[in-house]
Write an enzyme that holds these catalytic residues in place. Structure first.
Site, mmCIF file in Angstrom:
data_model
loop_
_atom_site.group_PDB
_atom_site.id
_atom_site.type_symbol
_atom_site.label_atom_id
_atom_site.label_comp_id
_atom_site.label_asym_id
_atom_site.label_seq_id
_atom_site.Cartn_x
_atom_site.Cartn_y
_atom_site.Cartn_z
ATOM 1 N N GLY A 1 -2.844 10.296 0.874
ATOM 2 C CA GLY A 1 -2.992 11.212 -0.258
ATOM 3 C C GLY A 1 -4.003 10.771 -1.287
ATOM 4 O O GLY A 1 -4.454 9.622 -1.297
ATOM 5 N N GLU A 2 -4.370 11.706 -2.159
ATOM 6 C CA GLU A 2 -5.289 11.415 -3.257
ATOM 7 C C GLU A 2 -4.440 11.319 -4.533
ATOM 8 O O GLU A 2 -3.962 12.337 -5.049
ATOM 9 C CB GLU A 2 -6.336 12.542 -3.366
ATOM 10 C CG GLU A 2 -7.174 12.536 -4.623
ATOM 11 C CD GLU A 2 -7.801 11.191 -4.971
ATOM 12 O OE1 GLU A 2 -8.499 10.610 -4.134
ATOM 13 O OE2 GLU A 2 -7.580 10.715 -6.106
ATOM 14 N N SER B 1 -13.601 5.284 -3.714
ATOM 15 C CA SER B 1 -13.995 5.400 -2.310
ATOM 16 C C SER B 1 -15.390 5.998 -2.254
ATOM 17 O O SER B 1 -15.554 7.214 -2.277
ATOM 18 C CB SER B 1 -12.993 6.294 -1.572
ATOM 19 O OG SER B 1 -11.767 5.619 -1.465
ATOM 20 N N LEU B 2 -16.368 5.132 -2.160
ATOM 21 C CA LEU B 2 -17.767 5.570 -2.271
ATOM 22 C C LEU B 2 -18.315 6.015 -0.912
ATOM 23 O O LEU B 2 -18.710 7.159 -0.739
ATOM 24 C CB LEU B 2 -18.577 4.408 -2.849
ATOM 25 C CG LEU B 2 -19.961 4.714 -3.378
ATOM 26 C CD1 LEU B 2 -19.927 5.790 -4.446
ATOM 27 C CD2 LEU B 2 -20.597 3.442 -3.949
ATOM 28 N N HIS B 3 -18.407 5.114 0.017
ATOM 29 C CA HIS B 3 -18.746 5.383 1.421
ATOM 30 C C HIS B 3 -20.159 5.868 1.718
ATOM 31 O O HIS B 3 -20.556 5.938 2.891
ATOM 32 C CB HIS B 3 -17.758 6.359 2.079
ATOM 33 C CG HIS B 3 -16.330 6.021 1.831
ATOM 34 N ND1 HIS B 3 -15.839 4.742 1.939
ATOM 35 C CD2 HIS B 3 -15.269 6.793 1.471
ATOM 36 C CE1 HIS B 3 -14.544 4.746 1.648
ATOM 37 N NE2 HIS B 3 -14.179 5.962 1.365
ATOM 38 N N CYS C 1 -5.935 0.748 7.232
ATOM 39 C CA CYS C 1 -6.390 1.873 6.403
ATOM 40 C C CYS C 1 -6.809 3.030 7.282
ATOM 41 O O CYS C 1 -7.501 2.838 8.264
ATOM 42 C CB CYS C 1 -7.653 1.518 5.645
ATOM 43 S SG CYS C 1 -7.476 0.299 4.438
ATOM 44 N N CYS D 1 0.868 -1.180 0.000
ATOM 45 C CA CYS D 1 0.000 0.000 0.000
ATOM 46 C C CYS D 1 0.911 1.238 0.000
ATOM 47 O O CYS D 1 1.696 1.436 0.932
ATOM 48 C CB CYS D 1 -0.875 -0.043 1.255
ATOM 49 S SG CYS D 1 -2.019 1.326 1.353
ATOM 50 N N ASN E 1 -11.753 2.106 10.830
ATOM 51 C CA ASN E 1 -10.608 1.995 11.745
ATOM 52 C C ASN E 1 -10.499 3.275 12.562
ATOM 53 O O ASN E 1 -10.281 4.341 12.002
ATOM 54 C CB ASN E 1 -9.303 1.798 10.957
ATOM 55 C CG ASN E 1 -9.232 0.417 10.363
ATOM 56 O OD1 ASN E 1 -9.522 -0.574 11.029
ATOM 57 N ND2 ASN E 1 -8.890 0.340 9.100
ATOM 58 N N SER F 1 -6.741 4.019 -6.158
ATOM 59 C CA SER F 1 -7.967 4.328 -5.418
ATOM 60 C C SER F 1 -8.176 5.834 -5.401
ATOM 61 O O SER F 1 -7.264 6.594 -5.077
ATOM 62 C CB SER F 1 -7.828 3.807 -3.983
ATOM 63 O OG SER F 1 -8.935 4.211 -3.207
ATOM 64 N N CYS G 1 -11.775 14.129 3.985
ATOM 65 C CA CYS G 1 -12.899 13.227 4.260
ATOM 66 C C CYS G 1 -13.052 13.121 5.779
ATOM 67 O O CYS G 1 -12.057 13.051 6.503
ATOM 68 C CB CYS G 1 -12.664 11.860 3.628
ATOM 69 S SG CYS G 1 -12.524 11.966 1.830
HETATM 70 N N1 SAH Z 1 -7.349 9.172 -1.379
HETATM 71 C C1 SAH Z 1 -7.640 7.913 -1.931
HETATM 72 C C2 SAH Z 1 -6.670 6.827 -1.547
HETATM 73 C C3 SAH Z 1 -6.216 6.795 -0.103
HETATM 74 S S1 SAH Z 1 -7.375 6.367 1.132
HETATM 75 C C4 SAH Z 1 -9.070 7.508 -1.598
HETATM 76 O O1 SAH Z 1 -9.685 8.141 -0.778
HETATM 77 O O2 SAH Z 1 -9.532 6.563 -2.216
HETATM 78 C C5 SAH Z 1 -7.478 4.604 0.991
HETATM 79 C C6 SAH Z 1 -8.762 4.019 1.533
HETATM 80 O O3 SAH Z 1 -8.786 4.034 2.972
HETATM 81 C C7 SAH Z 1 -9.985 4.785 1.075
HETATM 82 O O4 SAH Z 1 -11.006 3.942 0.646
HETATM 83 C C8 SAH Z 1 -10.367 5.488 2.335
HETATM 84 O O5 SAH Z 1 -11.682 5.880 2.298
HETATM 85 C C9 SAH Z 1 -10.052 4.465 3.400
HETATM 86 N N2 SAH Z 1 -10.029 5.027 4.751
HETATM 87 C C10 SAH Z 1 -9.705 6.273 5.123
HETATM 88 N N3 SAH Z 1 -9.857 6.435 6.456
HETATM 89 C C11 SAH Z 1 -10.282 5.248 6.933
HETATM 90 C C12 SAH Z 1 -10.604 4.775 8.253
HETATM 91 N N4 SAH Z 1 -10.487 5.544 9.322
HETATM 92 N N5 SAH Z 1 -11.021 3.499 8.387
HETATM 93 C C13 SAH Z 1 -11.105 2.685 7.302
HETATM 94 N N6 SAH Z 1 -10.794 3.076 6.051
HETATM 95 C C14 SAH Z 1 -10.392 4.345 5.862
HETATM 96 FE FE1 SF4 Z 2 -7.765 12.093 1.147
HETATM 97 FE FE2 SF4 Z 2 -8.550 9.585 0.581
HETATM 98 FE FE3 SF4 Z 2 -8.318 10.415 3.152
HETATM 99 FE FE4 SF4 Z 2 -10.286 11.355 1.616
HETATM 100 S S1 SF4 Z 2 -9.996 9.206 2.257
HETATM 101 S S2 SF4 Z 2 -8.972 12.577 2.978
HETATM 102 S S3 SF4 Z 2 -9.290 11.497 -0.357
HETATM 103 S S4 SF4 Z 2 -6.680 10.211 1.668
#
Ligand code: SAH
Ligand code: SF4
Length: 394
Positions: A174-175, A228-230, A349, A113, A306, A206, A124
């Site tokens: 990061g994104e 990353s839908l959520h 994650c 990763c 998490n 992602s 987010c």
């Molecule tokens: N920025 C990109 C890639 C990095 S985040 C994105 O958002 O897709 C990688 C993944 O970890 C994403 O699906 C994100 O939503 C998830 N993630 C972030 N914070 C989290 C948390 N506290 N618990 C579980 N997954 C999390």
């Molecule tokens: Fe950035 Fe991905 Fe975290 Fe959203 S979930 S703040 S896009 S790293």
């Protein structure tokens, strides 16, 4: 030539060069282009950082290379090996900038990763990286440097006969689509047989849904896509993933359909869905998700939230998670639940922040907001935040 990080020297860091760029580099030195192939193997396969160790390169060229080039991975501040085989590196990029890289073994598969930015601007609501704010993009050699460090930790592949890193996910800090050029260039090196030889279906980017960049991505490189839908509706997604206000679900789903159309080899988009107790894990959310994804070939990856200090969210219990999954499976979706690995080293994650400093005021503001909500709730007002949880970070 792509951006390479400027370290203490003006030497070019060979970690950040694609095959084409490496060939051009050798041509510029008055050398044959095939030298690029030899060097790439030494660098990425054998993990060598000393030109003197390159036995099939003549002494003259080795000396010339040492003058103008270097092979320099980022400094490793911390290396943690978990009991379950998970490995985590805290990488120091200088000036207080740190990112994390995690290796997760699973049978014959080994997934790395990788981080693409220090912090993230997208904020987010459930993500600890977002709480740090954005510091800077990683250069190509800093992105590839993470693979190089991980690969070296296993020793040269010829000792094992196989590569340990079989899969790569751009799911660290990061994104990735907001560091577009460097990420695309790095992914070319990841796919290249002379680089890390990772098959296109095993290299996943992602994104939280930077829609215009998704279209650009499809035209530049063929890799697996995770979104990353959520949340299954705009109202909730606006709160959890603020970039949704700019690129709402209709635009995001159109971009996902286009991905599947453009690469028609039974391609699917992986939809990531972090489950937060009482927030997005209700039966009605599962129903809405089924409707939303009806005409988007996808598989769904449920990620139990998490926790991190002051996140304000809680992980749902196992029964709730299972019920959510069952509803999606009943509708015909391949739906997996991501198991948490490396718990003992905080490698999950969204926890990829560890001791990284917060040099913006965002985390402090966030904590103030939580405290205010808690105070309001004592006054009898309803609050959407479930719980203020404090968990130990390593
Ligand atoms: N920025 C990109 C890639 C990095 S985040 C994105 O958002 O897709 C990688 C993944 O970890 C994403 O699906 C994100 O939503 C998830 N993630 C972030 N914070 C989290 C948390 N506290 N618990 C579980 N997954 C999390
Ligand atoms: Fe950035 Fe991905 Fe975290 Fe959203 S979930 S703040 S896009 S790293």
């Amino acid at each position: 030539m792509n951006q390479v990080s400027q370290k203490s020297t003006n030497k070019i860091n060979l970690l950040g060069l694609t095959r084409q760029q490496m060939e051009d580099f050798f041509e510029s030195l008055g050398e044959k282009r095939f030298r690029a192939h030899q060097i790439m193997k030494w660098v990425h396969f054998f993990g060598v950082d000393d030109f003197e160790a390159m036995t099939n390169i003549g002494k003259g060229l080795r000396g010339k290379l040492a003058e103008v080039a270097e092979i320099k991975g980022p400094a490793v501040e911390l290396e943690h090996f978990s009991n379950d085989g998970t490995r985590k590196w805290v990488v120091d990029l200088g000036q207080g900038n740190k990112v994390e890289t995690v290796f997760i073994p699973d049978g014959k598969r080994g997934t790395l990763c990788v981080s693409s930015q220090v912090g993230c601007a997208l904020d987010c609501s459930f993500c600890s990286t977002g709480k740090q704010g954005f510091q800077r993009d990683l250069s190509v050699d800093e992105i590839i440097g993470q693979l190089w460090i991980a690969q070296r930790s296993f020793g040269a592949p010829e000792n094992h006969g196989i590569r340990n890193i079989t899969n790569i996910v751009m799911m660290g800090m990061g994104e990735p689509l907001l560091n577009f050029e460097n990420v695309v260039t790095a992914m070319e090196i990841m796919k290249d047989d002379l680089g890390y030889g990772v098959a296109k279906k095993r290299l996943t980017l992602s994104t939280s849904g930077v829609v215009p960049k998704m279209y650009e991505l499809y035209d530049r490189i063929d890799v697996a896509l995770a979104v990353s839908l959520h949340a299954p509706n705009d109202e909730l997604r606006d709160q959890l993933v603020p970039i949704n206000k700019k690129y709402p679900l209709s635009a995001l789903m159109a971009a996902c359909r286009r991905y599947v159309d453009q690469f028609p080899d039974t391609r699917r988009v992986t939809m990531e869905y972090v489950l937060m107790d009482g927030v997005n894990d209700k039966y009605e959310h599962a129903e809405q998700l089924v409707a939303l994804l009806q005409d988007v070939p996808s598989k769904i990856n449920l990620i139990p939230f998490n926790p991190f200090p002051s996140s304000g969210y809680k992980r749902p219990n196992g029964m709730r998670i299972k019920a959510f999954q069952d509803r999606l499976i009943k509708a015909g979706f391949v739906t997996t639940i991501r198991t948490t690995r490396g718990d003992d080293i905080d490698a999950a994650c969204g926890q990829l922040v560890g001791q990284v400093q917060d040099r913006t005021r965002r985390a402090a503001q966030w904590q103030a907001k939580i405290a205010e909500k808690a105070a309001n709730s004592q006054k009898g007002k309803q609050i959407p935040v479930q719980q203020v949880s404090v968990h130990k970070q390593s």
